[in-house]
Design a protein around this motif. Sequence first.
Motif, PDB file in Angstrom:
ATOM      1  N   TYR A   1     -19.475  54.538  36.129  1.00 50.83           N
ATOM      2  CA  TYR A   1     -20.651  54.153  35.347  1.00 50.83           C
ATOM      3  C   TYR A   1     -21.564  55.327  34.992  1.00 50.83           C
ATOM      4  O   TYR A   1     -22.737  55.137  34.684  1.00 50.83           O
ATOM      5  CB  TYR A   1     -21.437  53.037  36.046  1.00 50.83           C
ATOM      6  N   VAL A   2     -21.038  56.519  35.010  1.00 52.71           N
ATOM      7  CA  VAL A   2     -21.784  57.687  34.548  1.00 52.71           C
ATOM      8  C   VAL A   2     -21.723  57.727  33.030  1.00 52.71           C
ATOM      9  O   VAL A   2     -20.685  57.430  32.436  1.00 52.71           O
ATOM     10  CB  VAL A   2     -21.185  58.991  35.134  1.00 52.71           C
ATOM     11  N   THR A   3     -22.827  58.100  32.408  1.00 48.70           N
ATOM     12  CA  THR A   3     -22.859  58.289  30.954  1.00 48.70           C
ATOM     13  C   THR A   3     -23.347  59.707  30.681  1.00 48.70           C
ATOM     14  O   THR A   3     -24.438  60.086  31.108  1.00 48.70           O
ATOM     15  CB  THR A   3     -23.808  57.273  30.288  1.00 48.70           C
ATOM     16  N   ILE A   4     -22.515  60.469  29.983  1.00 53.68           N
ATOM     17  CA  ILE A   4     -22.883  61.804  29.544  1.00 53.68           C
ATOM     18  C   ILE A   4     -22.853  61.786  28.031  1.00 53.68           C
ATOM     19  O   ILE A   4     -21.818  61.467  27.426  1.00 53.68           O
ATOM     20  CB  ILE A   4     -21.909  62.879  30.082  1.00 53.68           C
ATOM     21  N   VAL A   5     -23.997  62.078  27.404  1.00 51.40           N
ATOM     22  CA  VAL A   5     -24.110  62.025  25.952  1.00 51.40           C
ATOM     23  C   VAL A   5     -24.655  63.358  25.446  1.00 51.40           C
ATOM     24  O   VAL A   5     -25.650  63.855  25.966  1.00 51.40           O
ATOM     25  CB  VAL A   5     -25.051  60.876  25.502  1.00 51.40           C
ATOM     26  N   HIS A   6     -23.986  63.895  24.437  1.00 47.43           N
ATOM     27  CA  HIS A   6     -24.505  65.090  23.758  1.00 47.43           C
ATOM     28  C   HIS A   6     -25.181  64.585  22.496  1.00 47.43           C
ATOM     29  O   HIS A   6     -24.529  64.245  21.518  1.00 47.43           O
ATOM     30  CB  HIS A   6     -23.365  66.048  23.437  1.00 47.43           C
ATOM     31  N   ASP A   7     -26.506  64.483  22.542  1.00 44.08           N
ATOM     32  CA  ASP A   7     -27.267  63.900  21.440  1.00 44.08           C
ATOM     33  C   ASP A   7     -28.479  64.775  21.149  1.00 44.08           C
ATOM     34  O   ASP A   7     -29.455  64.771  21.892  1.00 44.08           O
ATOM     35  CB  ASP A   7     -27.705  62.485  21.796  1.00 44.08           C
ATOM     36  N   THR A   8     -28.399  65.526  20.073  1.00 45.20           N
ATOM     37  CA  THR A   8     -29.517  66.383  19.675  1.00 45.20           C
ATOM     38  C   THR A   8     -30.479  65.653  18.748  1.00 45.20           C
ATOM     39  O   THR A   8     -31.435  66.235  18.258  1.00 45.20           O
ATOM     40  CB  THR A   8     -29.004  67.647  18.961  1.00 45.20           C
ATOM     41  N   GLY A   9     -30.209  64.391  18.509  1.00 42.04           N
ATOM     42  CA  GLY A   9     -31.059  63.604  17.608  1.00 42.04           C
ATOM     43  C   GLY A   9     -30.430  63.411  16.247  1.00 42.04           C
ATOM     44  O   GLY A   9     -30.904  62.619  15.448  1.00 42.04           O
ATOM     45  N   THR A  10     -29.357  64.125  15.964  1.00 43.07           N
ATOM     46  CA  THR A  10     -28.634  63.954  14.706  1.00 43.07           C
ATOM     47  C   THR A  10     -27.181  63.639  15.014  1.00 43.07           C
ATOM     48  O   THR A  10     -26.595  64.207  15.941  1.00 43.07           O
ATOM     49  CB  THR A  10     -28.683  65.232  13.838  1.00 43.07           C
ATOM     50  N   VAL A  11     -26.614  62.728  14.263  1.00 44.15           N
ATOM     51  CA  VAL A  11     -25.216  62.363  14.439  1.00 44.15           C
ATOM     52  C   VAL A  11     -24.367  63.278  13.579  1.00 44.15           C
ATOM     53  O   VAL A  11     -24.622  63.449  12.397  1.00 44.15           O
ATOM     54  CB  VAL A  11     -24.969  60.878  14.058  1.00 44.15           C
ATOM     55  N   ASP A  12     -23.353  63.877  14.191  1.00 46.31           N
ATOM     56  CA  ASP A  12     -22.446  64.771  13.485  1.00 46.31           C
ATOM     57  C   ASP A  12     -21.063  64.151  13.517  1.00 46.31           C
ATOM     58  O   ASP A  12     -20.358  64.250  14.516  1.00 46.31           O
ATOM     59  CB  ASP A  12     -22.446  66.148  14.149  1.00 46.31           C
ATOM     60  N   LEU A  13     -20.679  63.487  12.433  1.00 41.45           N
ATOM     61  CA  LEU A  13     -19.390  62.801  12.396  1.00 41.45           C
ATOM     62  C   LEU A  13     -18.216  63.756  12.518  1.00 41.45           C
ATOM     63  O   LEU A  13     -17.142  63.368  12.969  1.00 41.45           O
ATOM     64  CB  LEU A  13     -19.276  61.966  11.119  1.00 41.45           C
ATOM     65  N   ASP A  14     -18.388  65.008  12.130  1.00 43.87           N
ATOM     66  CA  ASP A  14     -17.316  65.995  12.252  1.00 43.87           C
ATOM     67  C   ASP A  14     -17.337  66.686  13.607  1.00 43.87           C
ATOM     68  O   ASP A  14     -16.448  67.467  13.926  1.00 43.87           O
ATOM     69  CB  ASP A  14     -17.437  67.067  11.161  1.00 43.87           C
ATOM     70  N   ASN A  15     -18.360  66.435  14.419  1.00 45.11           N
ATOM     71  CA  ASN A  15     -18.536  67.097  15.710  1.00 45.11           C
ATOM     72  C   ASN A  15     -18.522  68.609  15.578  1.00 45.11           C
ATOM     73  O   ASN A  15     -17.991  69.320  16.416  1.00 45.11           O
ATOM     74  CB  ASN A  15     -17.478  66.639  16.713  1.00 45.11           C
ATOM     75  N   SER A  16     -19.080  69.110  14.493  1.00 41.16           N
ATOM     76  CA  SER A  16     -19.112  70.555  14.302  1.00 41.16           C
ATOM     77  C   SER A  16     -20.475  71.142  14.663  1.00 41.16           C
ATOM     78  O   SER A  16     -20.729  72.307  14.434  1.00 41.16           O
ATOM     79  CB  SER A  16     -18.769  70.891  12.849  1.00 41.16           C
TER      80      SER A  16
END
Length: 189
Positions: free
Chosen positions: A61-76
Amino acid sequence: MSDMSAKNKLKIYPKSVICDDESVLIGDVTISSGCLIHPHATIHAKSGPIIVGENCLIEEYVTIVHDTGTVDLDNSGPTLVIGSNNVFEVGCTVEAAAIGERNVFECKSYVSNLVTVSNNCVIGAGCQLVDEHHLPENTVIYGKRSEQRETIEKQKSLSMQLDHLRKLLPNYHHIKKPTFDPKKPREIA
């Protein structure tokens, strides 16, 4: 089952143990050698790639999220590099902007994307870090008000716990196979 859509780029190094049972790995995620991920863990590379360093332990039940406030669909976007030998205990949520080595995120702790965590830090059980903050090395966050102090103790080695879990978990869970071998120039089919 794991979420594996066409946009996911999952790279699993050999000697990692990732329980396939309801773990969710979304986006461009690299799991380095020696990591152990329990069932029901979520790693979401929402704003850019995530690289999990060697010998990290990610519990249920750990959640690790990389969220800078903008969604990057290409993950670039910018890469979140999580250092080696970190422990993420049951139910913690970590969105930190940077994570060094040998840190412990205790049960039910929360770290927002405004926080950077250096090395050898402990975020205590139930503690919440929501404001912009840089945790210097050897910091302990504790108590109901998430107070801060310095420790002189180094984190204990995870090797015995990881070795035990590497033997135990495959007996009770389906394990993801490695998808990447650093000795070979291309990914494993």
